[in-house]
Design an enzyme around this catalytic site. Structure first.
Site, PDB file in Angstrom:
ATOM      1  N   TYR A  25       7.136  -5.445  -0.832  1.00 61.29           N
ATOM      2  CA  TYR A  25       6.436  -6.262  -1.904  1.00 61.29           C
ATOM      3  C   TYR A  25       5.538  -5.509  -2.407  1.00 61.29           C
ATOM      4  CZ  TYR A  25       2.243  -7.901   0.086  1.00 61.29           C
ATOM      5  OH  TYR A  25       0.921  -8.053   0.630  1.00 61.29           O
ATOM      6  N   ARG A  26       4.839  -4.313  -1.805  1.00 61.78           N
ATOM      7  CA  ARG A  26       3.671  -3.881  -2.330  1.00 61.78           C
ATOM      8  C   ARG A  26       3.605  -2.498  -1.573  1.00 61.78           C
ATOM      9  NH1 ARG A  26      -1.944  -7.019  -0.736  1.00 61.78           N
ATOM     10  NH2 ARG A  26      -3.351  -6.034  -2.073  1.00 61.78           N
TER      11      ARG A  26
ATOM     12  N   TYR B 189      -3.196   0.464   0.675  1.00 62.10           N
ATOM     13  CA  TYR B 189      -2.368   0.656  -0.540  1.00 62.10           C
ATOM     14  C   TYR B 189      -3.014   1.594  -1.692  1.00 62.10           C
ATOM     15  CZ  TYR B 189      -0.237  -3.463   1.444  1.00 62.10           C
ATOM     16  OH  TYR B 189       0.396  -4.392   2.205  1.00 62.10           O
TER      17      TYR B 189
END
Ligand code: ADP
Length: 517
Positions: free
Chosen positions: A462-463, A89
């Protein structure tokens, strides 16, 4: 829509001023330092596009407040990290190139309330730190850890990371935060807002509006302390490691587990992973196929045979007194009666016995990271993680579509489906070789295609990775992006100079208000 650029001269001046606050030894601005705080798991050009201009590592709230004051003066953006291990991420790297990393990893205080089953951690506390602390002090509380547990307790919870015990939804176990706001004010949320804060870690809502979730995946504050509920050590952990043989077994498996989860019989979040999730930590692709060759079912069967693994596998665990776990296990067994299960191996841990030593029992591990080596070269991975309803038919549709897309673009499919109360996080790890330019060139198109196709079905992530925060934020488009407008209004109110993590989760300060220089 990167709207801003960081003024390199202002950043250099700010870094100098930071040295006067934290000491020159805690300011990092050499070329090597910049690389150290970059996203090594992203392709080179993406890593470069998000390279910070340096880092500062304070050790107290007062130092953070002084740093924030200077950042406001020079209008230089700060990107807070706890341990900066958010790889897949973005790691430690910022959305906006040239931002200065606010590295909080030196802040490592742990305060456990053993009687109440809570902990208050500073950002630098890693999962290993907290695990060791509880073991050394002989405190019968368990933590919940993500698959790669090398990051921090606070950073992971703030980014809504997930684990495998009944406390696996980390953000939902947060109880009370201490936050430095972008203007330097210090606030404690919930019951911590009383001067004594005696019930800070005990009652989440507080009085009036609750603010804890506002600081998750946001750029509204710098969290300096995070309260978390811990799981009392159970008397036993019993379960089954289940493997199934065929790709289409995913459908009934998800429907079966979804029902058990909704009924509360399963209290952990089981994560179904495919054969590659298991195999990629034990072997590399070159042992099985030539570069560019699609892995067909024959090769997959050979890999599965060697490592004795199913097409899909899931670890189910139930926690509590033996009378309860043994009875629950019978219910689990009944749910799988008549289903085409390949293997159903029972697992049993009872207090006093040798620990299972896995994330299912709250033990931090790092071996899953070995999967980054799958393709050889400098390994990388990027997470595509849509939230889906818990439906077997839908999961099969997604699996088929994404599997075909992966094959079409020359990637190997590495998904998991983590089942929660009413939804599933379908975490797809896009593994790649950073030294393979053809592969890297296709990565971006594949990622954007998957986001777009999910959005067309009404599903969003969600991310996401720092390189795709705008892309994903853009899929939250109800009433012409009303949520984005709300986020921006809050951002402008709290952070008029736009100095805190501009671009995080697609939230940018309004340029007309100044923004980062
Ligand atoms: P970890 O080391 O646990 O993997 P990171 O430090 O990489 O976590 O942070 C994960 C995400 O959460 C990053 O986007 C980061 O900006 C944000 N974050 C981490 N710590 C804080 C904090 N103390 N305050 C605000 N945001 C944070």
């Amino acid at each position: 829509m990167a709207q801003q650029e960081v003024d390199a001269g202002a950043a250099a001046k700010a870094l100098k001023a930071f040295a006067a606050i934290v000491g020159a030894g805690n300011v990092f601005s050499s070329e090597e330092d910049k690389v150290a705080y970059s996203d090594h798991f992203a392709p080179d050009d993406m890593e470069e596009q998000h390279q910070p201009s340096g880092a500062v590592a304070p050790s107290t709230v007062e130092e953070i407040q002084a740093i924030v004051k200077i950042a406001n003066e020079y209008k230089v953006p700060l990107w807070p990290i706890s341990r900066g291990k958010n790889f897949g991420y973005g790691g430690a790297a910022p959305v906006l190139k040239g931002s200065i990393i606010l590295d909080l990893s030196r802040m490592k205080k742990i305060e456990v309330d053993a009687a109440s089953g809570t902990v208050l951690v500073e950002p630098g506390v890693s999962f290993f730190d907290l695990y060791d602390y509880l073991q050394q002090q002989n405190i019968p509380l368990w933590i919940s850890v993500p698959g790669n547990s090398w990051g921090s307790v606070a950073g992971n919870a703030l980014d809504r990371g997930v684990g495998y015990t009944p406390y696996g939804d980390h953000a939902s176990r947060i109880c009370g935060l201490e936050v430095v706001l972008p203007d330097g004010d210090l606030v404690r949320t919930g019951m911590g807002a009383t001067a004594k804060g005696t019930t800070w870690q005990l009652y989440k809502p507080g009085f009036g509006p609750s603010w804890d979730t506002m600081f998750c995946q946001s750029n509204f504050g710098i969290v300096t302390k995070l309260g978390l509920w811990l799981m009392p050590e159970p008397e036993s952990v019993l379960g089954f490691d289940i493997d199934v043989d065929k790709p289409e077994d995913l459908g009934w498996l998800i429907d079966t587990l979804g029902q058990l989860r909704r009924e509360g019989i399963l209290q952990q979040s089981p994560s179904i992973g495919n054969w590659l999730r298991a195999a990629a930590t034990m072997t590399t692709r070159e042992e099985w196929a030539k570069p560019g060759e699609v892995l067909d079912e024959k090769v997959i069967a050979a890999i599965r045979k060697k490592f004795n693994i199913g097409w899909w596998a899931v670890a189910l665990r139930v926690y509590g007194p033996v009378e309860i776990t043994e009875a629950t296990l019978k219910v689990l067994e009944r749910s799988f009666n008549g289903k085409p299960v390949l293997k159903m191996s029972p697992t049993r841990w009872v207090k006093g016995g040798a620990p299972e030593g896995s994330p299912a029992t709250g033990v931090p591990v790092t071996y899953p990271l070995a999967n980054a080596n799958w393709f050889g070269g400098r390994g990388g991975h990027l997470g595509f993680s849509p939230v889906l309803p818990v439906s077997g038919d839908l999961a099969l549709k997604y699996f088929r579509r994404n599997y075909d897309l992966h094959n079409e673009y020359g990637f190997d499919y590495h998904p998991s489906f983590a089942i929660q109360d009413r939804s599933m996080n379908n975490i797809n790890q896009l593994l790649f070789d950073q030294d393979n330019p053809e592969m890297v060139a296709k990565l971006d198109t594949l990622f954007r295609t998957m986001v777009k196709e999910a959005a067309a079905d009404g599903f969003a992530e969600y991310r996401t990775h720092i390189g795709y925060m705008d892309v994903v934020a853009d899929t939250f488009d109800f009433n012409n992006h009303a949520l984005g407008r709300l986020n921006r209004r809050v951002k402008d109110a709290l952070d008029p100079n736009g100095i805190l993590a501009p671009g995080k989760s697609g939230i940018w300060p309004s340029p007309k208000k100044g923004g980062a220089a």
